[in-house]
Scaffold this active site. Structure first.
Site, PDB file in Angstrom:
ATOM      1  N   GLU A 183       8.436  -3.320   5.460  1.00  0.00           N
ATOM      2  CA  GLU A 183       8.715  -4.966   4.993  1.00  0.00           C
ATOM      3  C   GLU A 183      10.231  -5.632   5.240  1.00  0.00           C
ATOM      4  OE1 GLU A 183       6.456  -6.096   1.475  1.00  0.00           O
ATOM      5  OE2 GLU A 183       4.768  -5.901   2.893  1.00  0.00           O
ATOM      6  N   GLU A 377      -1.034  -2.375   5.040  1.00  0.00           N
ATOM      7  CA  GLU A 377      -0.767  -2.537   4.666  1.00  0.00           C
ATOM      8  C   GLU A 377      -1.895  -3.721   4.062  1.00  0.00           C
ATOM      9  OE1 GLU A 377       1.562  -3.512   1.022  1.00  0.00           O
ATOM     10  OE2 GLU A 377       2.784  -2.119   2.305  1.00  0.00           O
TER      11      GLU A 377
HETATM   12  C1  BG6 Z   1       3.855  -5.078  -0.907  1.00  0.00           C
HETATM   13  C2  BG6 Z   1       4.327  -3.861  -0.974  1.00  0.00           C
HETATM   14  O1  BG6 Z   1       4.470  -6.166  -0.417  1.00  0.00           O
HETATM   15  O2  BG6 Z   1       2.585  -5.309  -1.258  1.00  0.00           O
HETATM   16  C3  BG6 Z   1       3.548  -2.816  -2.000  1.00  0.00           C
HETATM   17  O3  BG6 Z   1       4.549  -3.125   0.104  1.00  0.00           O
HETATM   18  C4  BG6 Z   1       3.133  -3.430  -2.730  1.00  0.00           C
HETATM   19  O4  BG6 Z   1       4.842  -1.756  -2.059  1.00  0.00           O
HETATM   20  C5  BG6 Z   1       2.126  -4.287  -1.719  1.00  0.00           C
HETATM   21  O5  BG6 Z   1       2.920  -2.816  -3.669  1.00  0.00           O
HETATM   22  C6  BG6 Z   1       1.078  -5.409  -3.129  1.00  0.00           C
HETATM   23  O6  BG6 Z   1       2.249  -6.185  -4.218  1.00  0.00           O
HETATM   24  P1  BG6 Z   1       1.654  -5.739  -5.845  1.00  0.00           P
HETATM   25  O7  BG6 Z   1       2.996  -6.449  -6.378  1.00  0.00           O
HETATM   26  O8  BG6 Z   1       0.829  -6.151  -5.995  1.00  0.00           O
HETATM   27  O9  BG6 Z   1       2.405  -4.872  -6.135  1.00  0.00           O
END
Ligand code: BG6
Length: 479
Positions: A183, A377
């Site tokens: 990111e 993701e």
């Molecule tokens: C992304 C990151 O922004 O979102 C992850 O790369 C992160 O590391 C994921 O876990 C979800 O965000 P969160 O805050 O719900 O864990």
């Protein structure tokens, strides 16, 4: 019947990051990293991004869930076997930089750390799971932060290059797909997480963040060069947090504002990585915001010569922008607040749910860059309940994933080249933004709770079986 088909060889799988699941934070010669000083709970990002934060552990005030994670460090074989049972073709994971170079500036790597990831990759390959490896995922060695000032300091490029080259040499027979910085474009909003420093005042935030980003761009290009030289046939991508930006309405002032937000947030990093140059609009943006990037001779050449092979992205939400907005109009839950979108529902954490936004985003990215895209993701953070019979019926997660996968299918039919999809937090892990275990993304449940209790037992959720079917049918069976 669907009107789209996922390509043969589509990389279905799941994604995690070392600091959110490994635990064993002081084992195997690992050094301390940023995640080790991130407290649990919703305060964590405020605590670590406050200028003057001392990067020390304070057990009297806080808990530190990343220290234990879900103990993947000792249970990786069991977890990877579960991924294999779901049919994963790929597993996106990250390497903790401080397991390999505990302080970050050493000349020689830590053999124990390297050997750990050898074991993890061997386990993946045994199950015919292709590893996709993020080199840096929010886990910078602490020493580089406290002693060097993070990516503000140009010297870090050399340390990163050494680290990346060490990985390519060691794992050249085992890992073909690599990602540089997780990111990367989130850096201007929350510099501490990926750049390893917090600007002293708001006035210098953009200047310092873009300087740090420039160093990362050069480091990324050098990693691309090394990767291609050391591992023939390898592919290396950048990683963007992708949020298509909508205008709140058709007022041209709002449309222009949304366009500019989109350019700066999504396209500066994309352009440098893929086109190998800063975009035309960046000149004016830098001038108007008092940003002047110090470069060395040869930097622009390096960026141009070594662009990435593909773009990987995280997608959780779109973003809606209005030029003038009141405090009440702010979308409180979204990571990067715009205004609330009246057409969208939000998760329990206030993240707006928008599968169509993924289709819009994939089309935009592909139109602009014409390189393959990889969604590494996507997922729903939600509270899960274990029923008396032990089952976890997470239909809300299945619905979320289904709609997003459909949107990918539609994008493929639109002509977008998509390499794969890895569901975020395929096994429950510590949340990045809130340090909670109760914000669960997994298709596999882990008995671990916010107060640190739990047996760490793994349990298959309803979504586990659903995703197994999706993969088996190569995306044809989504119901
Ligand atoms: C992304 C990151 O922004 O979102 C992850 O790369 C992160 O590391 C994921 O876990 C979800 O965000 P969160 O805050 O719900 O864990």
């Amino acid at each position: 019947m669907t009107n789209y088909q996922f390509p043969e060889g589509f990389l279905w799988g799941g994604a995690t990051a070392a600091n959110q699941l490994e635990g064993a934070y002081l084992e195997g010669g690992k050094g301390m990293n940023l995640a080790d000083v991130m407290p649990g709970g919703k305060v964590r990002l405020n605590v670590i991004s406050k200028p003057g934060f001392d990067f020390k552990i304070d057990h009297d005030k806080h808990t530190y869930p990343n220290h234990d994670g879900i103990d993947f460090y000792h249970r990786y074989a069991e977890d990877i076997a579960l991924f294999a049972e779901m049919g994963f073709k790929t597993y996106r994971m990250s390497i903790a930089w401080s397991r390999i170079f505990p302080k970050g500036d050493e000349l020689e790597p830590n053999e124990d750390g390297l050997a750990f990831y050898d074991r993890v990759f061997d386990e993946c390959l045994k199950h015919k799971i292709e590893p996709v490896v993020t080199i840096s995922h929010y886990e910078m060695p602490l020493y580089l932060i406290t002693e060097y000032g993070g990516w503000r300091n140009r010297e870090v490029i050399t340390f990163f290059e050494r680290y990346a080259t060490t990985l390519f040499n060691r794992y050249k027979e085992k890992v073909k797909y690599w990602l540089t910085f997780n990111e990367i474009n989130g850096a201007t909003h929350l510099p501490i997480m990926s750049l390893g420093f917090s600007p002293a005042t708001e006035d210098v935030r953009l200047q310092e963040s873009f300087q740090g980003l420039h160093h990362q761009f050069v480091a990324s290009s050098l990693a691309v060069k090394a990767c291609h030289e050391i591992i023939p046939g390898s592919q290396i991508g950048c990683m963007l947090i992708y949020m298509p930006v909508y205008s709140y309405d058709c007022n041209p002032q709002n449309v222009l504002h949304a366009m500019k937000e989109e350019q700066v947030f999504n396209f500066i990093c994309g352009d440098v990585h893929v086109r190998g140059e800063y975009p035309a609009f960046s000149k004016r943006f830098f001038k108007e915001n008092g940003i002047s990037i110090e470069m060395e001779e040869g930097d622009l050449d390096t960026l141009k010569k070594y662009p990435v092979d593909f773009i990987s992205l995280s997608y959780y939400m779109s973003r809606t922008e209005k030029k003038e907005l009141t405090a009440e109009e702010k979308a409180s839950g979204n990571l990067i607040a715009g205004v609330k979108n009246p057409h969208l529902e939000a998760s329990d954490w206030g993240w707006e749910i928008d599968p169509t936004g993924l289709r819009i985003g994939l089309n935009q990215l592909y139109d602009r860059y014409r390189v393959p895209l990889f969604i590494v993701e996507n997922g729903l953070g939600a509270y899960d309940t274990v029923e008396e019979d032990g089952s976890i019926n997470d239909d809300y997660r299945i619905n979320y994933l289904r709609e997003h996968i459909k949107a990918i299918g539609e994008s493929i039919e639109d002509g977008v080249e998509v390499m794969g999809y890895t569901a975020w937090g395929c096994i429950d892990l510590v949340s990045m933004s809130t340090g909670e275990m109760s914000k669960r993304y997994g298709l596999i449940y882990v008995d671990k709770h916010d107060d640190g209790s739990g047996t760490l037992e793994r349990r298959k959720k309803k979504s586990f079986y659903w995703y197994q079917n999706v993969i088996e049918s190569n995306g044809a069976k989504l119901d």
